[in-house]
Design a protein around this motif. Structure first.
Motif, short mmCIF file in Angstrom:
data_model
loop_
_atom_site.label_atom_id
_atom_site.label_comp_id
_atom_site.label_asym_id
_atom_site.label_seq_id
_atom_site.Cartn_x
_atom_site.Cartn_y
_atom_site.Cartn_z
N UNK A 10 -17.03 18.62 -17.56
CA UNK A 10 -15.61 18.47 -17.23
C UNK A 10 -15.25 17.03 -16.88
N UNK A 11 -16.11 16.35 -16.12
CA UNK A 11 -15.82 14.96 -15.75
C UNK A 11 -15.83 14.06 -16.98
N UNK A 12 -16.85 14.20 -17.81
CA UNK A 12 -16.97 13.37 -19.02
C UNK A 12 -15.77 13.59 -19.94
N UNK A 13 -15.40 14.84 -20.16
CA UNK A 13 -14.28 15.13 -21.05
C UNK A 13 -12.96 14.67 -20.43
N UNK A 14 -12.79 14.81 -19.12
CA UNK A 14 -11.55 14.38 -18.47
C UNK A 14 -11.38 12.87 -18.57
N UNK A 15 -12.46 12.12 -18.37
CA UNK A 15 -12.39 10.66 -18.51
C UNK A 15 -12.05 10.29 -19.95
N UNK A 16 -12.64 11.01 -20.91
CA UNK A 16 -12.33 10.75 -22.32
C UNK A 16 -10.87 11.02 -22.63
N UNK A 17 -10.35 12.13 -22.10
CA UNK A 17 -8.93 12.45 -22.33
C UNK A 17 -8.04 11.40 -21.68
N UNK A 18 -8.40 10.96 -20.47
CA UNK A 18 -7.60 9.94 -19.80
C UNK A 18 -7.57 8.63 -20.56
N UNK A 19 -8.72 8.21 -21.06
CA UNK A 19 -8.77 6.94 -21.80
C UNK A 19 -8.15 7.06 -23.18
N UNK A 20 -8.01 8.28 -23.69
CA UNK A 20 -7.44 8.45 -25.03
C UNK A 20 -5.99 8.03 -25.09
N UNK A 21 -5.31 7.97 -23.95
CA UNK A 21 -3.89 7.58 -23.96
C UNK A 21 -3.72 6.10 -24.30
N UNK A 22 -4.83 5.34 -24.31
CA UNK A 22 -4.73 3.94 -24.71
C UNK A 22 -4.34 3.80 -26.17
N UNK A 23 -4.65 4.82 -26.98
CA UNK A 23 -4.32 4.79 -28.39
C UNK A 23 -3.22 5.81 -28.64
N UNK A 24 -1.97 5.40 -28.79
CA UNK A 24 -0.87 6.36 -28.94
C UNK A 24 -1.09 7.29 -30.13
N UNK A 25 -0.84 8.56 -29.93
CA UNK A 25 -0.90 9.61 -30.96
C UNK A 25 -2.33 9.81 -31.48
N UNK A 26 -2.95 8.77 -31.99
CA UNK A 26 -4.27 8.90 -32.61
C UNK A 26 -5.31 9.32 -31.58
N UNK A 27 -5.24 8.74 -30.36
CA UNK A 27 -6.22 9.08 -29.33
C UNK A 27 -6.16 10.54 -28.94
N UNK A 28 -4.96 11.07 -28.77
CA UNK A 28 -4.81 12.48 -28.39
C UNK A 28 -5.38 13.39 -29.46
N UNK A 29 -5.17 13.05 -30.73
CA UNK A 29 -5.69 13.88 -31.81
C UNK A 29 -7.22 13.80 -31.89
N UNK A 30 -7.76 12.60 -31.67
CA UNK A 30 -9.21 12.43 -31.78
C UNK A 30 -9.96 13.13 -30.66
N UNK A 31 -9.45 13.07 -29.42
CA UNK A 31 -10.16 13.63 -28.29
C UNK A 31 -10.07 15.16 -28.28
N UNK A 32 -9.18 15.73 -29.07
CA UNK A 32 -9.08 17.19 -29.16
C UNK A 32 -10.36 17.80 -29.72
N UNK A 33 -11.02 17.08 -30.63
CA UNK A 33 -12.21 17.61 -31.29
C UNK A 33 -13.34 17.87 -30.30
N UNK A 34 -13.77 16.89 -29.46
CA UNK A 34 -14.86 17.20 -28.52
C UNK A 34 -14.50 18.26 -27.51
#
Length: 354
Positions: A239-263
């Motif tokens: 949960x911690x690893x995935x939450x940090x990944x989701x938080x950092x994904x906002x650095x890339x608009x649109x693309x980050x949110x789509x990419x982090x959905x997979x893991x």
């Protein structure tokens, strides 16, 4: 065609202030493009200085000398960062190790699930497709292992770079905040005299970049924190690893949110399968992304969201390709800068000729 281009050039660049603006921007872009790696510590320090300027100015308004305000803010920020690093890094490192150890089990579970597909769906009689899926999954697992190994070796090499950053960046941030006015006055001395448009664009973008950096920091903390609470309530692994990944994904608009959905979806699928818990995870994650895109982003970046999503994605691709991480991080401000510069260039009313 030549006459049309000539008229366009005269209409846009007849003013020497416009020429100076384009020259300053061109010089800055070329400097970052060719020397970005060399001045990376300075870029990091500038971002942090923008982030910390607001609390420094607030303390200065209370009557505290600016130098003391800068020292207090930097010490507070450093303390918070150390608490976050020493609190998160061991947990993240442990969860990364657990994830690597669980990859063979995930692969075995994937093999079993693929082998059962013909039983659940009799129309899948072509076993070559199933075998190819298993082979591709195996290759992906091997590729992930090689990537992790290379990353571990590269991380040992980057420790020296990290040590340099830990020394240089705080010093640069201190002097950028402490001597802000003096540095701005010094920089104006080397700029062209005809810089009225450049000053206009700078005044507009300076405030916007400051708000953007503070907004991004707040968005990372809010999205990451809410994601961790959600994953912890659902008892999702890593949960911690995935939450940090989701938080950092906002650095890339649109693309980050789509990419982090997979893991996130893959971990939930391997943990619960196609069960109600898995669907609750997808629903909760979808709500988080929807609230981020439709509520949080408009509140934090009220001016930036005036850009069309296609313009933002193009900016991410173009500036990310030019300058890597920094291009992606500043994609929205850079796109806004291009728009502001275009609007600032003089345009004389001319009769439209067919």
């Amino acid at each position: 065609m030549f006459d049309m281009l000539s008229r366009w050039y005269k209409r846009r660049f007849s003013d020497p202030h416009a020429v100076s603006l384009v020259a300053i921007l061109l010089f800055g872009f070329l400097t970052i493009y060719f020397f970005g790696n060399l001045i990376a510590p300075l870029l990091v320090a500038i971002v942090l200085a923008y982030l910390l300027e607001w609390p420094v100015s607030q303390l200065s308004r209370l009557g505290i000398p600016r130098t003391i305000s800068v020292i207090l803010v930097i010490l507070t920020f450093t303390g918070l960062m150390m608490v976050a690093v020493f609190g998160l890094v061991p947990t993240i490192w442990q969860q990364v190790g657990n994830l690597i150890n669980d990859i063979p089990n995930m692969y075995s579970g994937l093999q079993v699930a693929i082998a059962e597909l013909p039983k659940r769906f009799p129309e899948l009689e072509n076993f070559e497709i199933v075998e190819s899926l298993v082979t591709n999954a195996k290759n992906q697992v091997i590729g992930v292992g090689e990537t992790v190994l290379k990353g571990s070796l590269a991380s040992l090499i980057s420790l020296a770079t990290l040590a340099v950053y830990l020394i240089l960046v705080p010093l640069l941030v201190f002097f950028l905040l402490k001597d802000k006015e003096e540095m701005l006055e010094m920089s104006t001395g080397v700029l062209p005299r005809n810089r009225k448009l450049a000053t206009k664009v700078w005044d507009e973008m300076n405030e916007q970049i400051s708000n953007y950096i503070r907004g991004k920091a707040m968005e990372i903390l809010i999205v990451g924190g809410v994601s961790y609470i959600t994953f912890a309530i659902l008892d999702l692994r890593y949960s911690v690893l995935l939450a940090v990944t989701v938080g950092l994904s906002v650095l890339i608009p649109y693309i980050g949110a789509a990419a982090v959905t997979v893991p996130v979806a893959m971990v939930g699928l391997f943990q619960w399968g196609l069960s109600p818990q898995f669907y609750w995870l997808l629903i909760a994650y979808g709500i988080i992304q929807a609230l981020d895109g439709n509520v949080l982003v408009p509140v934090l970046f009220s001016e930036a969201v005036n850009l069309h999503p296609v313009a933002i994605i193009v900016a991410v691709l173009v500036f990310g390709g030019l300058w890597g991480f920094w291009g992606v991080f500043f994609a929205i401000p850079l796109a806004t800068l291009v728009k502001a510069v275009w609007n600032a260039l003089p345009s004389q009313d001319e009769e439209i000729t067919s």
